[in-house]
Write an enzyme that holds these catalytic residues in place. Sequence first.
Site, short mmCIF file in Angstrom:
data_model
loop_
_atom_site.label_atom_id
_atom_site.label_comp_id
_atom_site.label_asym_id
_atom_site.label_seq_id
_atom_site.Cartn_x
_atom_site.Cartn_y
_atom_site.Cartn_z
CG ASP A 15 -2.23 -0.46 -3.02
OD1 ASP A 15 -2.26 0.76 -2.79
OD2 ASP A 15 -2.66 -1.31 -2.21
CG ASP A 58 -5.67 0.59 -1.91
OD1 ASP A 58 -4.83 1.51 -1.90
OD2 ASP A 58 -5.71 -0.31 -1.04
CB SER A 88 -0.96 -0.03 1.19
OG SER A 88 -1.91 1.00 1.09
CG ASP A 124 -2.37 4.04 -2.26
OD1 ASP A 124 -2.98 3.72 -3.30
OD2 ASP A 124 -2.53 3.44 -1.18
#
Length: 580
Positions: free
Chosen positions: A323, A325, A164, A321
């Site tokens: 990833d 999400d 993340s 960010d």
Amino acid sequence: MDTLNKLKFLNARMNRRKDPMDTHSLARYWLEHATDPEILSELKELTAPDKAQELEDAFFQELSFGTAGLRGVLGAGTNRMNIYTVGKATQGLANYLVGAFDEPTVAIARDSRNKGELFVRTTATILAAMGIHVHIFPRIEPVPALSFAVRELETSAGIVMTASHNPAPYNGYKVYGPDGCQITSEAAEAISAAIALVDPFTGVKTGDFDEFMEAGVIDWIDDVVLDRFLDAELANSQDDPDAADVSLKLVYTPLCGSGLELNSRLFERIGVKDVTVVPEQKEPDGNFPTCPYPNPEIREAMQKGIECCERVHPDLLLATDPDADRCGVAVKADDDYLLLTGNEMGILMLDYLCKMHEKKGDLPEGAIAVSTIVSTAMIDAIAERYGVSIRRTLTGFKYIGEIINELVDAGHPERFLLGFEESYGYLAATHVRDKDSISASMVICQMAQHYKLHGMNLAQAIRALYEEYGYYRNKTVSISFPGAQGSTKMANIMEGLRERPLTEFAGRTVVDVVDYREGSAGLPPADVIECRLADENKVIFRPSGTEPKIKAYLFGKAASASEAKATIEELETAARTVLS
């Protein structure tokens, strides 16, 4: 005996038979069995006489496998992310899948993190060696695309290699169930029990990645899946028809992560043509050279974007960010750029979606929005204005996904308007079961066009909502406790709050303490303590599930912005004292 209980029994029996190894013994065992040159080199360094603390941190525990999978610093050791800990986790997951599904299949994605491609190939090879069909995205892709692919391809599980928004030294291994949600606590417990039975060197099956590809046991996910994903996103558009001709000028940064491909395609399809991508953060780079902590909550990560904004003067800055999400937004406010908080964006999105549904006359009967116990109370006031219900969950988007599943099972997915967490995660659709910066980006851009039509930007829009509903303020205090000693201190702080409950906080009487460890308000048990104060403000203490941190979530409300700011400052001082 079912699969979970059998694994628990075998794990307990194995643990009784084995003598625990100390960190030095474990390191020697790894030195004897590891074959990866990089890991061997690091192990030799760790076993030097002056590296006792580093050795302890690398081996004092195994990376914990929970509902968010694994996450840790890259390197050698049981408490690190490497091909051996990934292999051990994958073998345990494979053993679980073979026991739980007749012909299991898995979809895999990765973001731009270092070692991501290596971990994908390692994981895919082990799964294939177990006879599990594996589908892999050929490029880096966002988490929501993987969640969609699990559902679209009807796989038994999904895996994303991501940490993340953690700093560059981290990577992780996030597991999804067949519904596209992060795995349930029960599944995580069963998988963890299966992992515990695996020796990372002698108990992991392997093979040749290329041979499995040639045999068709591993294959690439076709781009048509991404096309369908974007189609599903656009099907949930809530644009303002009156703002259709409003041009939007956007600066976008993927923070050297995975968001550029799909967000660029989305911007094109919703008619946002004037997009400047921050050049220093455009290309994927797991070292994140311009933002050591690639988190859109933090101004340092947004600084290059802000500098770009000063050159091109857009309507807003949007960041995703690594990833993709989560997403964050900054807009011009007076002489500077204001970073809207996750709570503020959730407030704006809920109000906008309700407003658009009301304008079009299609607000669903029994509409609900879902958020967490640590997110702003202001959404309750907004929901009441529109006749929308609010559901609260524990922290973790899988709980929001579970509520979507309930609505789908009941035949009423249309009742779901929005799910969001204060930590910059949003979902405005039901074809994904995790945070989705792609659908959020669409709503944010359309919302910005709506307010631009009325002569406002998003900073002015949130101010107007504060003036209407009251000045709600939230802040998260996050204190790091790294290493073995830090883990012990975190546990001691939480136990101290239980053994000696706070009676006063920031000069205010604590009128109620809610300990979620035994379950509360119909929620599952969680290591969370909530202190409600006499003036209707509160603080919540919670250890992070993915980082060595304890977080204090602060809630303040007042009649003016200055009073609310002063309240939060007082609460913050008290929280830091408690966590010191």
